[in-house]
Design a protein around this motif. Structure first.
Motif, PDB file in Angstrom:
ATOM      1  N   SER A  26       0.844  -1.194   0.000  1.00 11.58           N
ATOM      2  CA  SER A  26       0.000   0.000   0.000  1.00 11.58           C
ATOM      3  C   SER A  26       0.878   1.242   0.000  1.00 11.58           C
ATOM      4  O   SER A  26       1.981   1.244   0.552  1.00 11.58           O
ATOM      5  N   ILE A  59      -3.388  11.251  -6.497  1.00 13.36           N
ATOM      6  CA  ILE A  59      -3.612   9.870  -6.094  1.00 13.36           C
ATOM      7  C   ILE A  59      -3.386   9.808  -4.591  1.00 13.36           C
ATOM      8  O   ILE A  59      -2.279  10.020  -4.113  1.00 13.36           O
ATOM      9  N   LYS A  96      -4.137   7.112  -2.538  1.00 15.67           N
ATOM     10  CA  LYS A  96      -3.772   5.827  -1.973  1.00 15.67           C
ATOM     11  C   LYS A  96      -3.707   4.771  -3.064  1.00 15.67           C
ATOM     12  O   LYS A  96      -4.461   4.799  -4.033  1.00 15.67           O
ATOM     13  N   LEU A  97      -2.778   3.844  -2.886  1.00 15.86           N
ATOM     14  CA  LEU A  97      -2.662   2.674  -3.758  1.00 15.86           C
ATOM     15  C   LEU A  97      -2.646   1.443  -2.860  1.00 15.86           C
ATOM     16  O   LEU A  97      -1.913   1.395  -1.874  1.00 15.86           O
ATOM     17  N   THR A  98      -3.435   0.452  -3.203  1.00 13.97           N
ATOM     18  CA  THR A  98      -3.428  -0.815  -2.459  1.00 13.97           C
ATOM     19  C   THR A  98      -3.475  -1.967  -3.455  1.00 13.97           C
ATOM     20  O   THR A  98      -4.160  -1.890  -4.483  1.00 13.97           O
ATOM     21  N   THR A  99      -2.737  -3.014  -3.141  1.00 12.19           N
ATOM     22  CA  THR A  99      -2.781  -4.207  -3.980  1.00 12.19           C
ATOM     23  C   THR A  99      -2.348  -5.418  -3.173  1.00 12.19           C
ATOM     24  O   THR A  99      -1.605  -5.292  -2.200  1.00 12.19           O
ATOM     25  N   ASN A 158      -5.863  -1.170  -6.723  1.00 12.83           N
ATOM     26  CA  ASN A 158      -6.792  -0.049  -6.600  1.00 12.83           C
ATOM     27  C   ASN A 158      -6.056   1.253  -6.322  1.00 12.83           C
ATOM     28  O   ASN A 158      -5.082   1.290  -5.562  1.00 12.83           O
ATOM     29  N   PHE A 159      -6.563   2.330  -6.945  1.00 14.62           N
ATOM     30  CA  PHE A 159      -6.091   3.684  -6.688  1.00 14.62           C
ATOM     31  C   PHE A 159      -7.273   4.535  -6.227  1.00 14.62           C
ATOM     32  O   PHE A 159      -8.354   4.451  -6.815  1.00 14.62           O
TER      33      PHE A 159
END
Length: 695
Positions: free
Chosen positions: A396, A408, A410-413, A428-429
């Motif tokens: 993340s 952007i 937040k980024l989560t994967t 997801n962004f």
């Protein structure tokens, strides 16, 4: 009578006790021990299961032990001389099933010496205060089938005798490891040092592993401290492998059982991908990195487990932190954990897909093969490594920064790698007040073909706010427009360029309301749009009612099904195709003005050429026809009307205020579907694609 007899017997016993040891000593001192070498060599060869030979001189002397030696008996018995054995030029060969490997000998020892406590022999104990190896040269070999020369396969018969060894001294040793499985040829030069904060030996390292130059140095505890199960064994090392630097400092608990490693670990290098050659762990390509954390582990080969916990560091300009666990399992080892970035620079993600520059590729050790006329990355993924390990990692990023402000949040994967299949489910962004969700699966197991990836990509953009998407563009701050879109593609390839070049599926997106201009397209990074919009409107802000696109993608060819831009001034229709395989544009733009527009040239614009250097031109034939019509009307009309009549062909009343935006909005809400792509279908489509290109 009895007393003299008893006295004589006592004197006889004492005399015997003196004479017999003396005779033994005399015999031992005068005996030529070289005559015992054949028996010793044969016995040692039998025990070790490989050739053993003392080539040089074998001698025995009697010496009084130095008082400072560890293990020295401090009693009055220490004044007696002890036997001191010296063997010169000792050779130990390889096992019989490895005689073909070079070098053919496992070890050559210039001189081997040790002293023996004679009194301990009475207790069936071999008490050796010091064992000294001078200039040993050791060759450790492992063949491609897993055989090695350091494992002693012969069973040694249990003996009632005990071995007590107090100290081992190694002087100027050289240990070479040739491992064909790890593609390693490394030599360590080892020497004993005086006690220095618990360290007993130091070493220098040089050689190659997987073609990478390796060098380093370090210290470790005394050799015999390995036997002490309750005392941690100290280790300190500094290793350089290519441009990767590894620093460790810590302890090994219960060394003989390889129970636990506990140390601080620092790692730095040009790319995490370069760590594969050293660790065998698949990590992504990255910009230069540096991390530091706490490494603890169990080295048992049947249940090894390593934890790199609470590490922090930098990757490029981004920070990272987290914990990773590496565990030996069947059928593949597993890497799992959590990695967090509080501030991630978007450009630091480029090496993951080979989108960094050729200069940066060279710095991280990759082949700089990106063609200067290509936009899509051609660097191949290293799929041959994917089947060596499984992975389950959560990543993340709390905030992402790019060169031009991009909101952007937040980024989560979740990254999964199992049996060569890599998936990001989901990726997801949180972007511009909306969300960008995607699911990506890359099958690099080899079932599709050697070094080929079978990919499926699904992506959805929802409620991306224009004014948040371009926060530095003041003219958009009053806009309420949104971007929504869906993409579904399937393909086979081994790089971003080849995957997109063979993709099949659909791409749809729409923009409702807002403004459009060359400046907006420049902010989006679309140089093509910049050229087109400047040709259409000049560099001014134009109100956008709707922009909707619908592409069908077949074998990398994006064909327009609908592409309409509805502005306050005109309705723009775009038709044609975009060839992702060849990175070529072939689009025709027709503009229908709304209301009465003077000097509206209703000639199509053609957008052709490469992604990197598109060319926009006007249909000169239609322009000539319209110019000819104006001239004809000017000739036929009365002189007073001639100026106005000449402009009639250039006056455009347009189709009115209505457009197809409502229909396109409805179409865009239908989610696209990526077709399944098996190997047979892929080959058929690939054949049709090649035939099309040839035509």
């Amino acid at each position: 009578m009895n007393n003299p007899r008893r006295t004589k017997k006592t004197l006889a016993v004492i005399t015997a006790l003196i004479i017999v040891p003396a005779l033994v000593v005399v015999v031992l001192l005068n005996f030529d021990w070289n005559r015992a070498k054949p028996w010793l060599n044969a016995r040692a060869s039998e025990i070790f299961g490989r050739p053993f030979a003392i080539i040089g001189d074998l001698s025995l002397t009697w010496e009084q032990q130095a008082a400072e030696l560890p293990g020295q008996d401090k009693s009055w018995l220490a004044v007696f001389p002890w036997p001191h054995l010296i063997a010169q030029d000792i050779h130990i060969g390889n096992p019989p099933d490895m005689k073909e490997l070079k070098p053919g000998e496992m070890a050559i020892i210039k001189q081997f010496t040790f002293s023996l406590n004679p009194l301990a022999l009475l207790k069936k104990k071999l008490a050796i205060p010091e064992l000294h190896f001078e200039s040993p040269v050791v060759n450790l070999l492992r063949s491609t089938d897993g055989r090695n020369n350091w494992a002693f396969r012969h069973k040694v018969t249990l003996s009632p005798w005990q071995l007590e060894l107090q100290r081992v001294v190694i002087t100027k040793a050289s240990v070479r490891l040739i491992d064909t499985i790890k593609h390693a040829d490394v030599t360590a030069d080892i020497d004993t040092i005086n006690a220095n904060q618990g360290y007993g030996v130091d070493w220098q390292l040089h050689g190659k592993i997987n073609g990478e130059t390796v060098s380093g140095n370090g210290k470790a505890g005394a050799v015999l401290s390995l036997q002490h199960q309750t005392v941690p064994y100290p280790i300190m090392a500094n290793l350089h492998m290519g441009k990767t630097v590894i620093e460790i400092a810590g302890t090994l608990t219960k060394p003989t059982d390889l129970v636990a490693l506990d140390m601080r670990l620092k790692l730095s290098g040009v790319s995490m991908g370069r760590l594969y050659a050293l660790s065998g762990i698949v990590l992504p390509e990255t910009p230069p990195f540096a991390t530091e954390g706490h490494l603890i582990g169990s080295l048992n080969p049947h249940s090894s487990r390593w934890v790199y916990e609470k590490f922090t560091g930098k990757v490029g300009s981004s920070d990272i932190a987290g914990s990773l666990t590496y565990q030996s399992k069947q059928p593949r080892d597993l890497l799992s954990g959590t990695v967090v970035s509080h501030l991630l620079h978007f450009s630091d993600l480029a090496p993951l897909i080979g989108a960094d520059s050729n200069t940066d590729k060279s710095k991280r050790g990759a082949v700089a093969d990106q063609p200067t006329d290509k936009v899509l990355p051609v660097e191949p993924f290293k799929t041959e490594r994917w089947s060596s390990i499984d992975a389950d990692i959560k990543f993340s990023a709390e905030k992402i920064i790019r060169e031009k402000a991009l909101p952007i949040n937040k980024l989560t994967t979740n990254l999964h790698l199992q049996d060569g299949v890599l998936s990001l489910l989901p990726l997801n962004f949180n972007l511009a007040g909306g969300s960008l969700s995607s699911a990506i699966t890359l099958d690099g197991s080899g079932r599709t073909g050697k070094n080929a990836i079978k990919a499926t990509i699904k992506m959805s953009a929802r409620h991306l706010k224009l004014k948040q998407l371009f926060p530095t563009l003041q003219l958009l701050q009053a806009s309420a427009g949104e971007i929504n879109g869906d993409t579904a593609l399937s393909s086979v390839g081994n790089s971003v360029a080849s995957l997109l070049g063979s993709s099949n599926g659909e791409i749809k997106f729409l923009i409702s309301q807002g403004t459009i201009s060359a400046l907006l397209l420049e902010e989006m990074g679309l140089n093509i749009g910049n050229v087109i919009l400047t040709r259409l409107f000049g560099d001014k802000q134009v109100k956008l009612n709707c922009m909707a696109t619908d592409f069908a993608v077949t074998n990398g060819l994006m064909q327009t099904r609908s592409f309409i831009i509805d502005t306050e001034d005109a309705v723009i229709n775009v038709s044609g195709n975009i060839n992702l395989a060849q990175e070529q544009l072939n689009l025709t733009i027709n503009t229908d003005s709304k209301g009465l527009r003077v000097l509206s040239l209703r000639a199509p614009l053609y957008v052709i050429g490469s992604f990197k250097q598109p060319d926009v031109s006007v249909d000169k034939v239609i322009l000539a026809m319209k110019a000819g019509g104006a001239i004809a009307l000017a000739v036929l009309a009365p002189v007073a009307l001639a100026p106005v009549a000449a402009l009639i062909p250039l006056i455009n009343t347009g189709p009115g205020e209505n457009s197809d935006c409502a229909r396109l909005l409805a179409d865009a809400r239908i989610k696209p579907v990526a077709p399944s792509l098996n190997k047979k279908t892929h080959h058929k489509k690939l054949h049709r694609k090649k035939r099309h290109i040839k035509q």
